[in-house]
Design a protein around this motif. Structure first.
Motif, PDB file in Angstrom:
ATOM      1  N   VAL A 167      50.353  48.155  52.729  1.00 49.84           N
ATOM      2  CA  VAL A 167      50.639  48.225  51.374  1.00 49.84           C
ATOM      3  C   VAL A 167      50.343  49.274  50.382  1.00 49.84           C
ATOM      4  O   VAL A 167      49.415  49.877  50.955  1.00 49.84           O
ATOM      5  CB  VAL A 167      50.385  46.860  50.484  1.00 49.84           C
ATOM      6  CG1 VAL A 167      51.298  45.816  51.368  1.00 49.84           C
ATOM      7  CG2 VAL A 167      49.178  46.563  50.299  1.00 49.84           C
ATOM      8  N   ALA A 168      50.917  49.721  49.435  1.00 49.48           N
ATOM      9  CA  ALA A 168      50.642  50.621  48.534  1.00 49.48           C
ATOM     10  C   ALA A 168      49.696  50.286  47.518  1.00 49.48           C
ATOM     11  O   ALA A 168      48.714  50.927  47.112  1.00 49.48           O
ATOM     12  CB  ALA A 168      51.548  51.345  47.974  1.00 49.48           C
ATOM     13  N   ILE A 169      49.781  48.953  46.900  1.00 55.48           N
ATOM     14  CA  ILE A 169      49.151  48.706  45.742  1.00 55.48           C
ATOM     15  C   ILE A 169      48.270  47.562  46.302  1.00 55.48           C
ATOM     16  O   ILE A 169      48.516  46.388  46.823  1.00 55.48           O
ATOM     17  CB  ILE A 169      50.096  48.173  44.706  1.00 55.48           C
ATOM     18  CG1 ILE A 169      51.117  49.398  44.066  1.00 55.48           C
ATOM     19  CG2 ILE A 169      49.154  47.524  43.410  1.00 55.48           C
ATOM     20  CD1 ILE A 169      52.121  48.780  43.155  1.00 55.48           C
ATOM     21  N   ARG A 170      46.943  47.616  45.865  1.00 58.12           N
ATOM     22  CA  ARG A 170      45.712  46.835  46.232  1.00 58.12           C
ATOM     23  C   ARG A 170      45.130  46.655  45.132  1.00 58.12           C
ATOM     24  O   ARG A 170      44.493  47.437  44.460  1.00 58.12           O
ATOM     25  CB  ARG A 170      44.932  47.383  47.613  1.00 58.12           C
ATOM     26  CG  ARG A 170      45.499  47.794  48.882  1.00 58.12           C
ATOM     27  CD  ARG A 170      44.645  48.418  49.879  1.00 58.12           C
ATOM     28  NE  ARG A 170      45.326  48.554  50.978  1.00 58.12           N
ATOM     29  CZ  ARG A 170      46.044  49.745  51.431  1.00 58.12           C
ATOM     30  NH1 ARG A 170      46.071  50.918  50.706  1.00 58.12           N
ATOM     31  NH2 ARG A 170      46.456  49.958  52.691  1.00 58.12           N
ATOM     32  N   HIS A 171      44.980  45.416  44.871  1.00 58.44           N
ATOM     33  CA  HIS A 171      44.303  44.897  43.638  1.00 58.44           C
ATOM     34  C   HIS A 171      43.249  43.615  43.940  1.00 58.44           C
ATOM     35  O   HIS A 171      43.466  42.705  44.639  1.00 58.44           O
ATOM     36  CB  HIS A 171      45.409  44.339  42.742  1.00 58.44           C
ATOM     37  CG  HIS A 171      44.979  44.162  41.324  1.00 58.44           C
ATOM     38  ND1 HIS A 171      44.696  45.282  40.431  1.00 58.44           N
ATOM     39  CD2 HIS A 171      44.356  42.964  40.610  1.00 58.44           C
ATOM     40  CE1 HIS A 171      44.298  44.733  39.133  1.00 58.44           C
ATOM     41  NE2 HIS A 171      44.183  43.455  39.463  1.00 58.44           N
ATOM     42  N   GLY A 172      42.445  43.840  43.240  1.00 58.48           N
ATOM     43  CA  GLY A 172      41.459  42.523  43.238  1.00 58.48           C
ATOM     44  C   GLY A 172      41.019  41.816  41.908  1.00 58.48           C
ATOM     45  O   GLY A 172      41.283  42.510  40.824  1.00 58.48           O
ATOM     46  N   ILE A 173      40.935  40.618  41.850  1.00 56.19           N
ATOM     47  CA  ILE A 173      40.617  39.639  40.691  1.00 56.19           C
ATOM     48  C   ILE A 173      39.104  39.124  40.932  1.00 56.19           C
ATOM     49  O   ILE A 173      38.925  38.339  42.011  1.00 56.19           O
ATOM     50  CB  ILE A 173      41.367  38.633  40.459  1.00 56.19           C
ATOM     51  CG1 ILE A 173      43.000  39.343  39.848  1.00 56.19           C
ATOM     52  CG2 ILE A 173      40.845  37.748  39.238  1.00 56.19           C
ATOM     53  CD1 ILE A 173      43.949  38.398  39.592  1.00 56.19           C
ATOM     54  N   LEU A 174      38.033  39.530  40.282  1.00 52.72           N
ATOM     55  CA  LEU A 174      36.831  38.961  40.473  1.00 52.72           C
ATOM     56  C   LEU A 174      36.260  38.120  39.270  1.00 52.72           C
ATOM     57  O   LEU A 174      36.397  38.445  38.164  1.00 52.72           O
ATOM     58  CB  LEU A 174      35.942  40.197  40.816  1.00 52.72           C
ATOM     59  CG  LEU A 174      34.450  40.031  40.956  1.00 52.72           C
ATOM     60  CD1 LEU A 174      33.786  40.944  42.111  1.00 52.72           C
ATOM     61  CD2 LEU A 174      33.440  39.601  39.812  1.00 52.72           C
ATOM     62  N   LEU A 175      35.738  36.894  39.441  1.00 51.68           N
ATOM     63  CA  LEU A 175      35.286  36.031  38.584  1.00 51.68           C
ATOM     64  C   LEU A 175      33.728  35.705  38.815  1.00 51.68           C
ATOM     65  O   LEU A 175      33.450  35.329  40.099  1.00 51.68           O
ATOM     66  CB  LEU A 175      36.180  34.544  38.570  1.00 51.68           C
ATOM     67  CG  LEU A 175      35.281  33.515  37.547  1.00 51.68           C
ATOM     68  CD1 LEU A 175      35.620  33.964  36.350  1.00 51.68           C
ATOM     69  CD2 LEU A 175      35.928  32.229  37.984  1.00 51.68           C
ATOM     70  N   THR A 176      32.733  35.775  37.842  1.00 53.93           N
ATOM     71  CA  THR A 176      31.519  35.512  38.056  1.00 53.93           C
ATOM     72  C   THR A 176      30.959  34.972  36.624  1.00 53.93           C
ATOM     73  O   THR A 176      31.459  34.985  35.709  1.00 53.93           O
ATOM     74  CB  THR A 176      30.686  36.933  38.286  1.00 53.93           C
ATOM     75  OG1 THR A 176      29.416  36.315  38.586  1.00 53.93           O
ATOM     76  CG2 THR A 176      30.608  37.669  37.257  1.00 53.93           C
ATOM     77  N   ASP A 177      30.003  33.957  37.024  1.00 54.16           N
ATOM     78  CA  ASP A 177      29.480  33.116  35.706  1.00 54.16           C
ATOM     79  C   ASP A 177      27.720  33.655  35.830  1.00 54.16           C
ATOM     80  O   ASP A 177      27.165  33.318  34.946  1.00 54.16           O
ATOM     81  CB  ASP A 177      29.612  31.674  35.810  1.00 54.16           C
ATOM     82  CG  ASP A 177      28.410  31.151  36.630  1.00 54.16           C
ATOM     83  OD1 ASP A 177      28.196  31.593  37.816  1.00 54.16           O
ATOM     84  OD2 ASP A 177      28.099  30.036  36.323  1.00 54.16           O
TER      85      ASP A 177
END
Length: 456
Positions: A167-177
């Protein structure tokens, strides 16, 4: 869920705002460059005059399957304090999964002192459809708190998963506490260096036990957004908004290319809206006297950049092209002709003996110079406050109040008012509050780089 056709390819425009006049011998040229993409995404576009269509041969958007996203969820032991925090994280991840559009590749990673692929579990992202979304949400029941925090390992697993998707568009979502306590800072930096340019990543800190500079540093390195979610109950709404924005991205790997003539040099390149981000050190060579500055992926949106170029001094009456600004896509693998620019703008220099013309600051340049200073003095003020330098903190945060008031940055002004008592905003006269909620302090730090756009 919305689908997108090739007819929705983004269109780009570049507008340059500057005072091109310099006094005799003057060398510094400043300009604000507004880049707008419209017609491709779902994130709220801005009408623009005479847009330039992204060439069809290099259209990275339109097809609903041309994207992949990995959600990284902190599952360290601290997520059990209070126990509702882990449940909120599971609910937020489920909300994000529901927002992934059909055809997009996605995966979920549980992060502790190691990274574990929770879904789909075969080393490759799954293709979103009703069945895989249901399977992913079922797999979230496996998420339970325990262990430490090593964020670099989460990012490296996300990179491997995203790289396996064509794919062309690569995205991450990261959650930390929490803080990244179970790997050396150098390990996180190495992971960020390895992932930079390969995918973008939005980072969120939940609660108040995490380190602001770690979370904002991740987002900065990976061209994403950073924010605080002080109340875990608000995670689901925030994750849904993040995923909606990610699903609105339609073109990837756009770079701002800056060409300067012989004898000229780039002093700095900064993104100044919607947030302040110094891009100067991220330059990569792009041919003789040209450099590229990555801007990541785009949907329907507009961003402003402040360019400062030093040119050779000249006599009254001389004119020159100080810089040419282009929006470009990567050159195709295996050689071949590079794609034509998506849009271009010119920055000029004209030497004059008209004092009024050469000393007048362009309103856009003046506004964003103030916004950049606002972000800087907030950080300096909060650092001084933490170190016990009351006088220094009062002076810096007072200047921040003054700048926020003058520029109409009401959101930042409200955040400042939770840390200082404002005696007189126009003069920046403030008193530090004796007691400040930790969440208010961290919110101000995290959102200090958010700017208000100039009225054009």
């Amino acid at each position: 869920m919305a689908t997108f056709s090739k007819s929705h390819a983004p269109r780009f425009s570049v507008e340059v705002y500057q005072n091109e006049y310099l006094p005799e011998g003057g060398r510094e040229v400043n300009a604000i460059v507004t880049v707008t993409s419209t017609g491709g995404g779902t994130t709220g576009g801005i009408p623009i005059p005479a847009p330039v269509l992204a060439p069809a041969a290099y259209d990275r958007g339109g097809a609903s399957a041309d994207a992949a996203v990995v959600i990284m969820v902190d599952c360290s032991g601290s997520m059990d304090h209070p126990p509702t925090k882990m449940r909120n994280a599971r609910d937020a991840t489920a909300a994000a999964i529901d927002t992934v559009r059909d055809g997009v590749a996605f995966a979920v990673v549980a992060g502790t002192h190691k990274a574990v692929e929770v879904f789909p579990g075969n080393g490759q992202p799954a293709t979103a459809d009703p069945a895989t979304r249901a399977g992913a949400k079922d797999a979230l029941r496996k998420l339970s708190p325990g262990g430490g925090t090593a964020i670099g390992t989460w990012l490296m697993l996300a990179d491997r998963l995203l790289a396996s998707a064509d794919v062309a568009i690569r995205h991450g979502i990261l959650l930390t506490d929490g803080r990244n306590e179970h790997e050396e800072p150098e390990a996180l930096r190495a992971a960020l260096d390895a992932c930079a340019g390969r995918f973008t990543c939005d980072a969120r800190g939940v609660g108040t036990d995490w380190e602001v500079k770690e979370v904002t540093g991740i987002a900065s390195a990976l061209l994403g957004t950073a924010d605080i979610v002080a109340n875990p109950a608000e995670l689901a709404a925030d994750f849904r908004r993040m995923m909606e924005t990610a699903m609105g991205k339609e073109i990837a790997d756009v770079s701002l290319r800056l060409w300067t003539p012989r004898g000229a040099e780039v002093a700095f390149v900064k993104q100044v809206a919607p947030t302040v981000e110094d891009l100067t050190a991220r330059r990569t060579d792009a041919g003789p006297r040209a450099g590229d500055y990555r801007t990541g992926s785009w949907g329907d949106e507009s961003r402003d950049y402040h360019l400062c170029v030093r040119v050779p001094a000249a006599e009254v009456g001389r004119e020159m092209l100080a810089a040419r600004v282009s929006l470009v896509l990567p050159e195709p693998d295996g050689g071949g002709s590079p794609p034509p620019p998506l849009a271009q703008g010119l920055v000029r220099a004209v030497w004059t003996d008209d004092m009024a013309a050469s000393t007048s600051m362009n309103p856009q340049v003046a506004h964003y110079t103030g916004q950049a200073e606002l972000a800087q003095v907030i950080q300096q003020g909060m650092d001084a406050r933490k170190s016990g330098d009351i006088e220094g903190a009062t002076a810096k945060l007072g200047r921040a109040v003054q700048l926020a008031s003058a520029s109409g940055n009401e959101d930042t002004a409200k955040l400042l008012a939770k840390v200082v008592d404002v005696v007189d905003a126009p003069t920046g006269t403030v008193r530090l509050k004796a007691k400040v909620a930790e969440a208010d302090e961290m919110t101000l730090e995290t959102r200090s780089t958010k700017t208000v756009r100039v009225k054009k």
